[in-house]
Design a protein around this motif. Structure first.
Motif, PDB file in Angstrom:
ATOM      1  N   PRO A 187       0.800  -1.229   0.000  1.00 43.97           N
ATOM      2  CA  PRO A 187       0.000   0.000   0.000  1.00 43.97           C
ATOM      3  C   PRO A 187       0.832   1.276   0.000  1.00 43.97           C
ATOM      4  CG  PRO A 187      -0.881  -1.563   1.589  1.00 43.97           C
ATOM      5  CD  PRO A 187       0.442  -2.108   1.132  1.00 43.97           C
ATOM      6  N   HIS A 188       0.301   2.258  -0.692  1.00 46.85           N
ATOM      7  CA  HIS A 188       0.821   3.621  -0.682  1.00 46.85           C
ATOM      8  C   HIS A 188      -0.348   4.515  -0.298  1.00 46.85           C
ATOM      9  CE1 HIS A 188       1.912   7.598  -2.231  1.00 46.85           C
ATOM     10  NE2 HIS A 188       3.174   7.206  -2.253  1.00 46.85           N
ATOM     11  N   GLU A 232       7.659  12.660  -2.578  1.00 52.99           N
ATOM     12  CA  GLU A 232       6.847  11.934  -3.553  1.00 52.99           C
ATOM     13  C   GLU A 232       6.309  10.616  -3.008  1.00 52.99           C
ATOM     14  OE1 GLU A 232       9.204  11.430  -7.050  1.00 52.99           O
ATOM     15  OE2 GLU A 232       9.286  13.582  -7.511  1.00 52.99           O
ATOM     16  N   HIS A 233       7.072   9.963  -2.126  1.00 55.87           N
ATOM     17  CA  HIS A 233       6.723   8.609  -1.710  1.00 55.87           C
ATOM     18  C   HIS A 233       6.760   8.430  -0.194  1.00 55.87           C
ATOM     19  CE1 HIS A 233       6.927   7.372  -5.921  1.00 55.87           C
ATOM     20  NE2 HIS A 233       8.098   7.969  -6.014  1.00 55.87           N
ATOM     21  N   GLY A 234       6.588   9.506   0.540  1.00 58.55           N
ATOM     22  CA  GLY A 234       6.702   9.434   1.995  1.00 58.55           C
ATOM     23  C   GLY A 234       5.677   8.544   2.658  1.00 58.55           C
ATOM     24  N   THR A 235       4.524   8.322   2.006  1.00 61.83           N
ATOM     25  CA  THR A 235       3.480   7.479   2.609  1.00 61.83           C
ATOM     26  C   THR A 235       3.505   6.054   2.060  1.00 61.83           C
ATOM     27  OG1 THR A 235       1.891   8.294   0.965  1.00 61.83           O
ATOM     28  CG2 THR A 235       1.955   9.432   3.086  1.00 61.83           C
ATOM     29  N   GLN A 236       4.592   5.697   1.386  1.00 61.94           N
ATOM     30  CA  GLN A 236       4.750   4.316   0.932  1.00 61.94           C
ATOM     31  C   GLN A 236       5.003   3.407   2.130  1.00 61.94           C
ATOM     32  OE1 GLN A 236       4.729   2.756  -2.313  1.00 61.94           O
ATOM     33  NE2 GLN A 236       4.628   1.048  -0.886  1.00 61.94           N
ATOM     34  N   LEU A 237       4.270   2.312   2.213  1.00 62.99           N
ATOM     35  CA  LEU A 237       4.508   1.341   3.267  1.00 62.99           C
ATOM     36  C   LEU A 237       5.496   0.276   2.791  1.00 62.99           C
ATOM     37  CD1 LEU A 237       0.916   1.009   4.777  1.00 62.99           C
ATOM     38  CD2 LEU A 237       2.844   2.392   5.584  1.00 62.99           C
ATOM     39  N   VAL A 238       5.869  -0.617   3.679  1.00 57.41           N
ATOM     40  CA  VAL A 238       6.914  -1.618   3.447  1.00 57.41           C
ATOM     41  C   VAL A 238       6.284  -3.004   3.379  1.00 57.41           C
ATOM     42  CG1 VAL A 238       8.933  -2.731   4.510  1.00 57.41           C
ATOM     43  CG2 VAL A 238       8.717  -0.229   4.528  1.00 57.41           C
TER      44      VAL A 238
END
Length: 227
Positions: free
Chosen positions: A112-113, A178-184
């Motif tokens: 998820p993002h 740009e991608h700070g809310t990208q999960l792992v």
């Protein structure tokens, strides 16, 4: 551009095709090049993320045990390959390190993002895909126990970076914006290219950000595909 998957890949589903530049190998690595070999792949945020850097060190520590049971270890960072090469020149790792600055592989695996709803939106939140900024800011985390007390996730990120002496450069700041809310996500793939185990970060809420599988959990999962 492919649409993101509605959910992370689950055991029994085939891994998506990928080909990524490597920060510490001479050639790109693809799903095809790994055919016939089981592997663990971690899909991380960029090197600006102190939680991800810590998990990468854990990957380095567990890599010999995984290799001993026939499982390769890969880590994908949301950082351009040149920046990753510079960082890992001083922080070498036995893990095969891959670069995906656009998070395409994260998207293909269904990691998820999240996006924040506007304050005027009537759309209901659905973590981890849609969240209210106020709810996110109300979360408190201290996943590694290094902070005196649990703090807001972005504050924890800044405090741990300061503790590490890590100073984000312009590239890191752009990726973070740009991608700070990208999960792992973590996925164990068998020799036939089928997912046998998967874990994604913060499934139940932002209070779980930075909590990743332990070495014991990884090794138990590896038993599913060990040769």
């Amino acid at each position: 551009m492919a649409e993101p998957r509605a959910r992370p890949l689950q055991p029994g589903e085939p891994a998506p095709d990928f080909m990524l530049a490597s920060a510490n190998r001479d050639v790109p690595i693809s799903l095809a090049s790994l055919s016939g070999r089981p592997f663990l792949i971690g899909l991380f945020r960029g090197l600006h993320c102190p939680f991800c850097r810590r998990q990468l060190r854990q990957f380095s520590a567990v890599e010999p045990a995984l290799r001993a049971v026939g499982v390769e270890t890969l880590a994908v960072v949301n950082t351009p390959v040149e920046r990753a090469r510079l960082y890992f020149r001083y922080q070498p790792t036995p893990v095969t390190l891959l670069s995906d600055p656009e998070c395409r592989t994260h998207r293909d695996f269904g990691v998820p993002h999240g996006v924040f709803l506007s304050p005027e939106s009537d759309e209901p939140p659905q973590w981890p895909y849609r969240a209210r900024l106020a709810d996110f800011e109300a979360a408190r985390i201290n996943p590694t126990g290094e902070l005196p007390q649990a703090v807001q996730p972005m504050q924890a990120n800044d405090l741990l970076n300061a503790k590490d002496g890590f100073e984000p450069d312009e590239t890191d700041s752009r990726i973070y914006a740009e991608h700070g809310t990208q999960l792992v996500g973590h996925f164990l793939i068998d020799a036939a290219g089928i997912v046998q185990w998967s874990e994604t970060e913060a499934r139940f809420g932002p209070e779980e950000i930075g909590i990743f599988p332990t070495t014991r959990e990884i090794m138990l999962a590896a038993g599913k595909v060990a040769g």
